[in-house]
Design an enzyme around this catalytic site. Structure first.
Site, PDB file in Angstrom:
ATOM      1  N   TYR A  64       0.854  -1.201   0.000  1.00  0.00           N
ATOM      2  CA  TYR A  64       0.000   0.000   0.000  1.00  0.00           C
ATOM      3  C   TYR A  64       0.876   1.233   0.000  1.00  0.00           C
ATOM      4  O   TYR A  64       1.893   1.271   0.712  1.00  0.00           O
ATOM      5  CB  TYR A  64      -0.891   0.015   1.251  1.00  0.00           C
ATOM      6  CG  TYR A  64      -2.339  -0.276   0.908  1.00  0.00           C
ATOM      7  CD1 TYR A  64      -3.014   0.527  -0.014  1.00  0.00           C
ATOM      8  CD2 TYR A  64      -3.030  -1.330   1.491  1.00  0.00           C
ATOM      9  CE1 TYR A  64      -4.337   0.265  -0.350  1.00  0.00           C
ATOM     10  CE2 TYR A  64      -4.344  -1.593   1.161  1.00  0.00           C
ATOM     11  CZ  TYR A  64      -4.993  -0.791   0.242  1.00  0.00           C
ATOM     12  OH  TYR A  64      -6.287  -1.057  -0.084  1.00  0.00           O
ATOM     13  N   ASP A 241      -6.963  14.937 -23.734  1.00  0.00           N
ATOM     14  CA  ASP A 241      -6.879  13.505 -23.440  1.00  0.00           C
ATOM     15  C   ASP A 241      -6.169  12.872 -24.633  1.00  0.00           C
ATOM     16  O   ASP A 241      -6.756  12.700 -25.702  1.00  0.00           O
ATOM     17  CB  ASP A 241      -8.298  12.957 -23.271  1.00  0.00           C
ATOM     18  CG  ASP A 241      -8.319  11.460 -23.026  1.00  0.00           C
ATOM     19  OD1 ASP A 241      -7.300  10.805 -23.267  1.00  0.00           O
ATOM     20  OD2 ASP A 241      -9.380  10.953 -22.618  1.00  0.00           O
ATOM     21  N   THR A 270      -3.627   7.292 -21.406  1.00  0.00           N
ATOM     22  CA  THR A 270      -3.411   5.918 -20.954  1.00  0.00           C
ATOM     23  C   THR A 270      -1.965   5.585 -21.304  1.00  0.00           C
ATOM     24  O   THR A 270      -1.305   6.307 -22.061  1.00  0.00           O
ATOM     25  CB  THR A 270      -4.348   4.915 -21.653  1.00  0.00           C
ATOM     26  OG1 THR A 270      -4.244   5.100 -23.055  1.00  0.00           O
ATOM     27  CG2 THR A 270      -5.774   5.090 -21.207  1.00  0.00           C
ATOM     28  N   ARG A 279      -1.233  -1.542 -18.815  1.00  0.00           N
ATOM     29  CA  ARG A 279      -2.537  -0.884 -18.729  1.00  0.00           C
ATOM     30  C   ARG A 279      -2.468   0.124 -17.590  1.00  0.00           C
ATOM     31  O   ARG A 279      -2.077  -0.212 -16.471  1.00  0.00           O
ATOM     32  CB  ARG A 279      -3.636  -1.890 -18.425  1.00  0.00           C
ATOM     33  CG  ARG A 279      -3.792  -2.953 -19.483  1.00  0.00           C
ATOM     34  CD  ARG A 279      -5.105  -3.645 -19.336  1.00  0.00           C
ATOM     35  NE  ARG A 279      -6.155  -2.738 -19.733  1.00  0.00           N
ATOM     36  CZ  ARG A 279      -6.551  -2.571 -21.002  1.00  0.00           C
ATOM     37  NH1 ARG A 279      -6.014  -3.266 -21.966  1.00  0.00           N
ATOM     38  NH2 ARG A 279      -7.506  -1.713 -21.284  1.00  0.00           N
TER      39      ARG A 279
END
Ligand code: DSN
Length: 478
Positions: A64, A241, A270, A279
């Site tokens: 984490y 984008d 992305t 990804r």
């Protein structure tokens, strides 16, 4: 790495997985076999390098690390800091950006981070200042209520879906459409191109807080300098984008007015499409928005994925190598060759061609819907996806278009000659497929008629085309 090191790495991994759940190991092996066999023309997919893939399968997955580099909500994040800082540094250097945030898990997440950074900067911060409060928790109930209403009352102007825009740019089925009052700009009905005068007119009328540029199915370049001027003329924040074309920006195919980074206030992407990484997503911005962007987790993101950030660092390092620019140029040369091959054979293309990595075929020219064309091509070993065309008569489900893109086949090494053969195969399927009829005898938007012998023949030809271009040639699963 010795040639057999990749085989050893993937084989060992599969052996370990097989010891626990053999069906997963089988599915992973089958996926590689399927990817090797299909003529993949999905414009948003690619093949990440073995190094990128291997960087994701390790113990970073267990950690984490909410917060950002050097400022975590958990102890023991020193190694996560290393990979996150490396990925951010590679992203800044690659794109010439002042700030990079590499935690977003996907494109939609990157866009959400950007939207909230803009809202925080343009709406929340001024409201806090006005109320002389340092933190939202310090606001009175009345001021908090007023701020929440104001946050929910902002406007966004983006490209319409049927012109090639993306669902996350303010459309109702997506959370962005519930956050913003949205209007969209289309493209010129005759040319299919963005009409900047009309965008400026829409901006003047609508006065958006955010002007968005970017697309997932527009086959041309966008002039970001002009779009920024439009944004400035109405006081809008300009967001780009670049998820689809980030590889072309990284490879310096899109430069000057067509490189979004110097012109936009904030850029999202992305990492797995033309950029060829794992990804995931990323956000680039100047110093003004950096602090707000870095609040992405936990504002809208769950805990960062350190194993994916490690893979982003590897892929971004690869994209900084000189051969990535050759790859990016080849993507565009291949898309042009594919478009020319299709046009020569009589296909109808939206905008009449392409400047980027994708081509949009208007399959009404073949008397088909997108759904019929997509399935007929799939039967013939050609993987594409259906997509709306401007003013689409068949709606968003059946559509009238087939979107094809070259990043994946270019990674395999196919060039312009093979693109001409690909155009031949696509045209052969589409010109010999006809629309079927439903059970009541009326025209169906889904059923189609294609001679199975022809589909088999084209499948064999598609496989033959790929034989000279093995995928992951150094990976033998045995
Ligand atoms: N799903 C991606 C695409 O195919 O364009 C974008 O969300």
């Amino acid at each position: 790495m010795p040639r057999n090191a990749e085989s050893t790495a993937f084989r060992s991994a599969l052996e370990v997985i097989r010891g626990v759940e053999p069906r997963v190991a089988d599915a992973i092996g089958a996926e590689l076999a399927d990817q090797r066999e299909s003529l993949k023309l999905i414009a948003s997919e690619n093949y990440a390098s073995p190094a990128t893939l291997l960087a994701m399968g390790n113990w970073f997955s267990d950690k984490y690390a909410e917060g950002t580099v050097g400022r975590r909500f958990y102890a023991g994040c020193q190694n996560v800091d290393t990979v996150e800082a490396l990925a951010a540094e590679h992203a800044r250097e690659l794109f010439g950006a002042a700030h990079a945030y590499v935690q977003p898990h996907s494109g939609i997440d990157a866009n959400l981070v950007a939207f909230w950074a803009i809202l925080a900067d343009r709406v929340e911060s001024p409201a806090l200042k006005k109320a002389q409060a340092r933190h939202v928790n310090d606001l009175t109930e009345a001021d908090w209520f007023a701020l929440r209403r104001e946050l929910g009352d902002q406007r966004m102007l983006g490209m319409s879906l049927d012109a090639g825009g993306h669902l996350t740019h303010g459309f109702r089925p997506n959370i962005s459409g519930k956050m913003f009052d949205q209007r969209s700009y289309g493209t010129d009905p005759d040319t299919g191109l963005v009409d900047y005068d009309r965008v400026a007119e829409a901006a003047r009328e609508f006065r958006p807080l955010v002007l968005v540029a970017g697309y997932s199915a527009y086959p041309r370049k966008i002039n970001f300098r002009i779009m920024r001027e439009i944004a400035d003329s109405v006081g809008a924040t300009f967001m780009v984008d670049m998820a689809h074309f980030a590889g072309l920006v990284a490879g310096k195919v899109f430069t000057g007015d067509f490189d979004p980074v110097p012109h936009a206030h904030i850029v999202t992407s992305t990492t797995h499409k033309s950029l060829r990484g794992p990804r995931g997503g990323l956000v680039l911005c100047g110093p003004e928005l950096a602090d707000q962007v870095d609040r992405g987790c936990p504002m809208v993101l769950g805990g960062p994925l350190p194993h994916v950030m490690a893979a982003k660092a590897v892929a971004l390092a690869e994209a900084r190598r000189p051969d990535f620019a050759d790859y990016a140029r080849q993507i565009v040369d291949n898309a042009r060759a594919l478009a020319e091959g299709l046009l020569r054979r009589g296909a109808k293309l939206v905008t009449g061609g392409t400047d980027n990595h994708l081509v949009l075929i208007d399959v009404t020219g073949y008397g088909l819907t997108g759904r019929q064309a997509e399935q007929a091509l799939l039967d013939s070993g050609i993987v594409t996806n259906r997509n709306a065309v401007p003013q689409d008569p068949n709606g968003a489900w059946y559509t009238s278009g087939i979107r094809i893109g070259t990043p994946a086949l270019t990674t395999r090494g196919l060039g312009t000659a093979e693109m001409d053969t690909t155009a031949e195969l696509i045209h052969a399927v589409l010109s010999q497929t006809s629309a079927g009829v439903g059970p009541d005898g009326t025209a169906s938007k889904a059923k189609y008629v294609l001679d199975p012998a022809l589909a088999d023949k084209i499948s064999r030809q598609a496989s033959e085309l790929l034989t000279g271009f093995p995928l992951y040639p150094d990976v033998e699963l045995g």
